[in-house]
Design a protein around this motif. Sequence first.
Motif, mmCIF file in Angstrom:
data_model
loop_
_atom_site.group_PDB
_atom_site.id
_atom_site.type_symbol
_atom_site.label_atom_id
_atom_site.label_comp_id
_atom_site.label_asym_id
_atom_site.label_seq_id
_atom_site.Cartn_x
_atom_site.Cartn_y
_atom_site.Cartn_z
ATOM 1 N N GLY A 27 -14.289 -38.455 -10.836
ATOM 2 C CA GLY A 27 -15.874 -39.527 -10.712
ATOM 3 C C GLY A 27 -17.183 -39.027 -10.823
ATOM 4 N N GLU A 28 -17.406 -38.018 -10.193
ATOM 5 C CA GLU A 28 -19.138 -37.773 -9.813
ATOM 6 C C GLU A 28 -19.424 -37.262 -11.108
ATOM 7 O OE1 GLU A 28 -16.966 -34.682 -7.915
ATOM 8 O OE2 GLU A 28 -16.801 -36.656 -8.221
ATOM 9 N N ARG A 29 -18.601 -36.784 -12.010
ATOM 10 C CA ARG A 29 -18.927 -36.348 -13.317
ATOM 11 C C ARG A 29 -18.928 -37.672 -15.054
ATOM 12 N NH1 ARG A 29 -20.490 -33.482 -9.797
ATOM 13 N NH2 ARG A 29 -20.342 -31.236 -9.815
ATOM 14 N N GLN A 30 -19.394 -38.454 -14.364
ATOM 15 C CA GLN A 30 -19.092 -39.716 -15.475
ATOM 16 C C GLN A 30 -19.814 -40.451 -15.694
ATOM 17 O OE1 GLN A 30 -15.237 -41.268 -15.341
ATOM 18 N NE2 GLN A 30 -13.942 -40.436 -13.992
ATOM 19 N N SER A 31 -21.100 -39.435 -15.565
ATOM 20 C CA SER A 31 -22.389 -40.008 -15.963
ATOM 21 C C SER A 31 -21.931 -40.147 -17.787
ATOM 22 C CB SER A 31 -23.629 -39.614 -15.508
ATOM 23 O OG SER A 31 -23.698 -38.595 -16.514
ATOM 24 N N ILE A 35 -20.605 -37.783 -20.102
ATOM 25 C CA ILE A 35 -18.860 -38.357 -21.347
ATOM 26 C C ILE A 35 -19.724 -37.888 -22.824
ATOM 27 C CG2 ILE A 35 -18.307 -40.433 -22.264
ATOM 28 C CD1 ILE A 35 -16.980 -39.566 -19.882
ATOM 29 N N ASP A 36 -21.015 -38.026 -22.707
ATOM 30 C CA ASP A 36 -21.544 -38.358 -23.814
ATOM 31 C C ASP A 36 -21.260 -36.165 -24.142
ATOM 32 O OD1 ASP A 36 -21.978 -40.619 -24.834
ATOM 33 O OD2 ASP A 36 -23.974 -40.370 -24.275
ATOM 34 N N LEU A 37 -21.668 -35.353 -23.378
ATOM 35 C CA LEU A 37 -21.124 -34.497 -23.394
ATOM 36 C C LEU A 37 -20.247 -33.870 -23.125
ATOM 37 C CD1 LEU A 37 -23.845 -32.401 -20.747
ATOM 38 C CD2 LEU A 37 -23.988 -32.746 -23.327
ATOM 39 N N LEU A 38 -19.303 -34.641 -23.273
ATOM 40 C CA LEU A 38 -18.175 -34.301 -23.013
ATOM 41 C C LEU A 38 -17.269 -34.693 -24.245
ATOM 42 C CD1 LEU A 38 -14.728 -33.329 -22.243
ATOM 43 C CD2 LEU A 38 -14.801 -35.784 -21.395
ATOM 44 N N VAL A 39 -17.724 -35.825 -25.175
ATOM 45 C CA VAL A 39 -16.760 -35.815 -26.230
ATOM 46 C C VAL A 39 -18.143 -34.365 -27.484
ATOM 47 C CG1 VAL A 39 -17.577 -37.909 -28.019
ATOM 48 C CG2 VAL A 39 -17.331 -38.485 -25.595
ATOM 49 N N GLU A 40 -18.912 -34.369 -27.342
ATOM 50 C CA GLU A 40 -19.096 -33.564 -28.070
ATOM 51 C C GLU A 40 -18.121 -31.525 -28.087
ATOM 52 O OE1 GLU A 40 -23.507 -30.455 -28.203
ATOM 53 O OE2 GLU A 40 -23.780 -32.606 -26.713
ATOM 54 N N VAL A 41 -17.942 -31.744 -27.273
ATOM 55 C CA VAL A 41 -16.949 -30.628 -26.614
ATOM 56 C C VAL A 41 -15.603 -30.276 -27.724
ATOM 57 C CG1 VAL A 41 -15.728 -28.940 -25.189
ATOM 58 C CG2 VAL A 41 -17.897 -29.819 -25.222
ATOM 59 N N LEU A 42 -15.158 -31.729 -27.369
ATOM 60 C CA LEU A 42 -13.668 -32.540 -27.525
ATOM 61 C C LEU A 42 -13.674 -32.334 -29.060
ATOM 62 C CD1 LEU A 42 -12.783 -35.355 -24.618
ATOM 63 C CD2 LEU A 42 -11.991 -33.304 -25.142
ATOM 64 N N ARG A 43 -14.278 -32.518 -29.736
ATOM 65 C CA ARG A 43 -14.594 -32.987 -30.947
ATOM 66 C C ARG A 43 -14.467 -31.084 -31.593
ATOM 67 N NH1 ARG A 43 -19.177 -38.388 -31.296
ATOM 68 N NH2 ARG A 43 -17.073 -39.555 -31.504
ATOM 69 N N ARG A 44 -14.471 -30.354 -31.085
ATOM 70 C CA ARG A 44 -15.290 -29.035 -32.085
ATOM 71 C C ARG A 44 -13.360 -29.015 -32.104
ATOM 72 N NH1 ARG A 44 -20.228 -27.839 -28.918
ATOM 73 N NH2 ARG A 44 -18.939 -26.891 -27.496
ATOM 74 N N HIS A 45 -12.445 -29.024 -31.228
ATOM 75 C CA HIS A 45 -11.590 -28.746 -31.277
ATOM 76 C C HIS A 45 -10.332 -29.604 -31.263
ATOM 77 C CE1 HIS A 45 -12.436 -25.325 -28.651
ATOM 78 N NE2 HIS A 45 -13.048 -26.362 -27.960
ATOM 79 N N PRO A 46 -10.289 -30.749 -32.905
ATOM 80 C CA PRO A 46 -9.219 -31.712 -33.197
ATOM 81 C C PRO A 46 -8.116 -30.915 -32.742
ATOM 82 C CG PRO A 46 -10.445 -30.599 -35.235
ATOM 83 C CD PRO A 46 -11.083 -30.145 -33.572
ATOM 84 N N GLN A 59 -13.765 -47.556 -15.551
ATOM 85 C CA GLN A 59 -13.316 -48.197 -16.475
ATOM 86 C C GLN A 59 -14.395 -47.929 -17.927
ATOM 87 O OE1 GLN A 59 -13.894 -52.356 -15.992
ATOM 88 N NE2 GLN A 59 -13.191 -53.233 -17.445
ATOM 89 N N THR A 60 -15.980 -47.607 -17.734
ATOM 90 C CA THR A 60 -16.973 -47.781 -18.010
ATOM 91 C C THR A 60 -16.606 -46.467 -19.255
ATOM 92 O OG1 THR A 60 -18.690 -48.764 -16.751
ATOM 93 C CG2 THR A 60 -19.187 -47.041 -17.997
ATOM 94 N N SER A 61 -15.809 -45.366 -18.218
ATOM 95 C CA SER A 61 -16.035 -43.936 -19.075
ATOM 96 C C SER A 61 -14.646 -44.030 -20.169
ATOM 97 C CB SER A 61 -15.258 -43.284 -18.407
ATOM 98 O OG SER A 61 -16.425 -42.595 -17.367
ATOM 99 N N ALA A 62 -13.321 -45.292 -19.718
ATOM 100 C CA ALA A 62 -12.439 -45.151 -20.853
ATOM 101 C C ALA A 62 -12.702 -45.924 -21.934
ATOM 102 C CB ALA A 62 -11.407 -46.029 -20.480
ATOM 103 N N VAL A 63 -14.002 -46.186 -22.085
ATOM 104 C CA VAL A 63 -14.028 -47.562 -22.716
ATOM 105 C C VAL A 63 -14.772 -47.079 -24.292
ATOM 106 C CG1 VAL A 63 -15.562 -49.427 -23.815
ATOM 107 C CG2 VAL A 63 -13.834 -50.068 -22.011
ATOM 108 N N ALA A 64 -16.393 -46.259 -23.013
ATOM 109 C CA ALA A 64 -16.741 -45.416 -23.801
ATOM 110 C C ALA A 64 -16.019 -43.943 -24.498
ATOM 111 C CB ALA A 64 -17.489 -44.651 -23.342
ATOM 112 N N LEU A 65 -15.443 -43.266 -24.019
ATOM 113 C CA LEU A 65 -14.369 -42.587 -24.937
ATOM 114 C C LEU A 65 -13.486 -42.656 -25.671
ATOM 115 C CD1 LEU A 65 -13.149 -40.539 -21.178
ATOM 116 C CD2 LEU A 65 -14.178 -39.339 -23.264
#
Length: 208
Positions: A27-31, A35-46, A59-65
Amino acid sequence: VGTLDEVLSLIAEHGSAAAPSAMHLKGERQSAVLIDLLVEVLRRHPVAIPKLFIFDVTQTSAVALKAAMPELALAPSVSHAYDVQRYNACVHRTLWTLEAALQGARDGLFAWAWVDEWDLAADDAGARKDPPFASTCTFAALRDAGLRVGLVTPELHSSSPSLLGGESHDDASSKERLFARIRTIAQCGFVDAICTDWPTEVQAMLPE
């Protein structure tokens, strides 16, 4: 300790969509920045994406992801309403009631549900959860909503982990009681993934 890129590479090479890896997003890692950094990394590994799901999302993170990567499989941590009332602030608002999780499924946010039973108390007056939250009725409701079901076993909340001071999960009070409860859950046929300190023993309890 491996980097996220290294872990995702391993999942891509060795993982399976039939038995996906579970990624815990604390939870404390969901700013928004993280979240933007996580998406950046995930996109490198389709290739890894169909072989994992991410649980414990707010809920905020789920919508953003889902907006950034609709192909991501997400899971809310689903708990009894009394557990949500007591513990949600401690875990940065990552707990969902069953009703909220089912609505999230209807909204297209979730592919999984992570069932998280913190203890057996049902209210401040001392009532007990009857039946316990992690039981067939909860699992069936989630399955009927099209979700796969993951489960946290009671020993991982043997002290819950004392977020409020002295609470504990009664079913983790002894190995015998713990295994009896896990066996009941495992043999119901509704659970797709189990998070436990006893993987070998739990594997043996699963139906053929």
